[in-house]
Design a protein around this motif. Sequence first.
Motif, mmCIF file in Angstrom:
data_model
loop_
_atom_site.group_PDB
_atom_site.id
_atom_site.type_symbol
_atom_site.label_atom_id
_atom_site.label_comp_id
_atom_site.label_asym_id
_atom_site.label_seq_id
_atom_site.Cartn_x
_atom_site.Cartn_y
_atom_site.Cartn_z
ATOM 1 N N ASP A 1 0.852 -1.179 0.000
ATOM 2 C CA ASP A 1 0.000 0.000 0.000
ATOM 3 C C ASP A 1 0.893 1.236 0.000
ATOM 4 O O ASP A 1 1.864 1.302 0.745
ATOM 5 C CB ASP A 1 -0.870 0.011 1.262
ATOM 6 C CG ASP A 1 -1.442 1.380 1.545
ATOM 7 O OD1 ASP A 1 -2.268 1.839 0.737
ATOM 8 O OD2 ASP A 1 -1.048 1.995 2.551
ATOM 9 N N GLU B 1 -0.774 4.386 -0.165
ATOM 10 C CA GLU B 1 -1.726 5.443 0.149
ATOM 11 C C GLU B 1 -1.516 5.996 1.556
ATOM 12 O O GLU B 1 -1.804 7.152 1.832
ATOM 13 C CB GLU B 1 -3.146 4.894 0.012
ATOM 14 C CG GLU B 1 -4.231 5.906 0.195
ATOM 15 C CD GLU B 1 -5.611 5.307 -0.031
ATOM 16 O OE1 GLU B 1 -6.582 5.970 0.354
ATOM 17 O OE2 GLU B 1 -5.719 4.188 -0.569
ATOM 18 N N HIS B 2 -1.010 5.179 2.459
ATOM 19 C CA HIS B 2 -0.832 5.553 3.855
ATOM 20 C C HIS B 2 0.660 5.605 4.192
ATOM 21 O O HIS B 2 1.495 5.162 3.415
ATOM 22 C CB HIS B 2 -1.565 4.561 4.759
ATOM 23 C CG HIS B 2 -3.013 4.444 4.405
ATOM 24 N ND1 HIS B 2 -3.949 5.387 4.751
ATOM 25 C CD2 HIS B 2 -3.687 3.508 3.691
ATOM 26 C CE1 HIS B 2 -5.129 5.034 4.280
ATOM 27 N NE2 HIS B 2 -4.995 3.898 3.630
ATOM 28 N N TRP C 1 3.781 4.340 6.096
ATOM 29 C CA TRP C 1 4.312 3.151 6.762
ATOM 30 C C TRP C 1 5.799 3.376 7.029
ATOM 31 O O TRP C 1 6.496 3.929 6.193
ATOM 32 C CB TRP C 1 4.137 1.915 5.884
ATOM 33 C CG TRP C 1 2.717 1.582 5.584
ATOM 34 C CD1 TRP C 1 1.966 2.049 4.549
ATOM 35 C CD2 TRP C 1 1.869 0.721 6.332
ATOM 36 N NE1 TRP C 1 0.702 1.522 4.604
ATOM 37 C CE2 TRP C 1 0.615 0.697 5.683
ATOM 38 C CE3 TRP C 1 2.041 -0.047 7.482
ATOM 39 C CZ2 TRP C 1 -0.453 -0.059 6.162
ATOM 40 C CZ3 TRP C 1 0.971 -0.800 7.945
ATOM 41 C CH2 TRP C 1 -0.256 -0.805 7.288
ATOM 42 N N LEU D 1 2.137 1.273 10.755
ATOM 43 C CA LEU D 1 1.300 2.340 10.214
ATOM 44 C C LEU D 1 1.380 3.570 11.112
ATOM 45 O O LEU D 1 1.231 3.477 12.328
ATOM 46 C CB LEU D 1 -0.152 1.872 10.117
ATOM 47 C CG LEU D 1 -1.170 2.878 9.577
ATOM 48 C CD1 LEU D 1 -0.834 3.281 8.140
ATOM 49 C CD2 LEU D 1 -2.569 2.284 9.648
ATOM 50 N N ALA E 1 -0.027 7.569 11.824
ATOM 51 C CA ALA E 1 -1.074 8.560 11.573
ATOM 52 C C ALA E 1 -0.407 9.862 11.150
ATOM 53 O O ALA E 1 0.731 10.135 11.523
ATOM 54 C CB ALA E 1 -1.892 8.773 12.834
ATOM 55 N N THR F 1 -5.299 12.592 8.492
ATOM 56 C CA THR F 1 -6.078 11.354 8.518
ATOM 57 C C THR F 1 -6.340 10.894 9.942
ATOM 58 O O THR F 1 -5.428 10.871 10.765
ATOM 59 C CB THR F 1 -5.326 10.236 7.768
ATOM 60 O OG1 THR F 1 -4.948 10.709 6.476
ATOM 61 C CG2 THR F 1 -6.182 9.002 7.612
ATOM 62 N N TYR G 1 -7.573 7.490 11.956
ATOM 63 C CA TYR G 1 -7.785 6.055 11.792
ATOM 64 C C TYR G 1 -8.742 5.591 12.865
ATOM 65 O O TYR G 1 -8.514 5.825 14.059
ATOM 66 C CB TYR G 1 -6.463 5.297 11.885
ATOM 67 C CG TYR G 1 -5.575 5.576 10.704
ATOM 68 C CD1 TYR G 1 -5.752 4.874 9.516
ATOM 69 C CD2 TYR G 1 -4.589 6.542 10.751
ATOM 70 C CE1 TYR G 1 -4.948 5.129 8.406
ATOM 71 C CE2 TYR G 1 -3.779 6.802 9.657
ATOM 72 C CZ TYR G 1 -3.968 6.092 8.491
ATOM 73 O OH TYR G 1 -3.178 6.353 7.403
ATOM 74 N N VAL H 1 -8.526 0.361 5.272
ATOM 75 C CA VAL H 1 -7.078 0.395 5.076
ATOM 76 C C VAL H 1 -6.594 -0.963 4.576
ATOM 77 O O VAL H 1 -6.714 -1.972 5.271
ATOM 78 C CB VAL H 1 -6.355 0.765 6.386
ATOM 79 C CG1 VAL H 1 -4.848 0.679 6.211
ATOM 80 C CG2 VAL H 1 -6.774 2.151 6.837
ATOM 81 N N ALA I 1 -9.628 4.697 7.281
ATOM 82 C CA ALA I 1 -8.977 6.011 7.262
ATOM 83 C C ALA I 1 -10.020 7.049 6.894
ATOM 84 O O ALA I 1 -10.701 6.921 5.880
ATOM 85 C CB ALA I 1 -7.844 6.016 6.246
ATOM 86 N N TYR J 1 -9.033 14.533 -0.480
ATOM 87 C CA TYR J 1 -8.210 13.444 -1.032
ATOM 88 C C TYR J 1 -8.378 13.381 -2.517
ATOM 89 O O TYR J 1 -9.349 13.636 -3.090
ATOM 90 C CB TYR J 1 -8.602 12.091 -0.436
ATOM 91 C CG TYR J 1 -8.011 11.839 0.927
ATOM 92 C CD1 TYR J 1 -6.682 12.073 1.179
ATOM 93 C CD2 TYR J 1 -8.786 11.355 1.956
ATOM 94 C CE1 TYR J 1 -6.138 11.824 2.415
ATOM 95 C CE2 TYR J 1 -8.249 11.096 3.190
ATOM 96 C CZ TYR J 1 -6.927 11.343 3.420
ATOM 97 O OH TYR J 1 -6.387 11.075 4.645
#
Length: 178
Positions: A23, A25-26, A28, A93, A95, A99, A101, A116, A170, A178
């Motif tokens: 992923d 998009e988030h 990490w 992950l 924050a 965003t 969560y 997510v 999310a 977004y």
Amino acid sequence: MYKVACLVLALFAVAYAIPSAYDTEHVWRAGNLSFVIPDNAVLGGFDPYGFNTYVGRVKYINDILPARVVAETGVAYFNTPTVSSKLLIYDILLADRYTNYVWVRSFNGFYEKGAVAVGTTAKNERVFCCRAKTDGGVLIGTLLLSEKLCIIKHETLPLRKFDKYEVLVAQPVNGTIY
């Protein structure tokens, strides 16, 4: 005939050689026992020993899977529909200010808006984070929409599959586009 057989075999190999993908998009961050868990790490629950667990992901064979990371031991526990194991190298992950969560109740593989995904399997199926109360803790598991179940296993206890669970979602902070 030989050329046709080779062509069919090559197409078959390409079709099944789709690599898993992470992923993007988030946010990490790589982690292990040597790294301090950041303050903005996303809390996932707690294990039967009372330790907080954080949302993580691991690469196992050709799949990217959700993991529950225990900061005190530096171990990431993960599950597949058939295997449960642990790794010492994982991503965690984080924050960010745009965003929130949250854990949202869900069931039977229903897709929650903003769920997510940690990445994909080798078969290019998205893998989501889920959790359920079991075995004396609130444990993170693996949600494959095709399985329609949250799959959780903790150490020597039996593999459990839940049709009702919570999924990590999310949500943009007010005013964020977004």
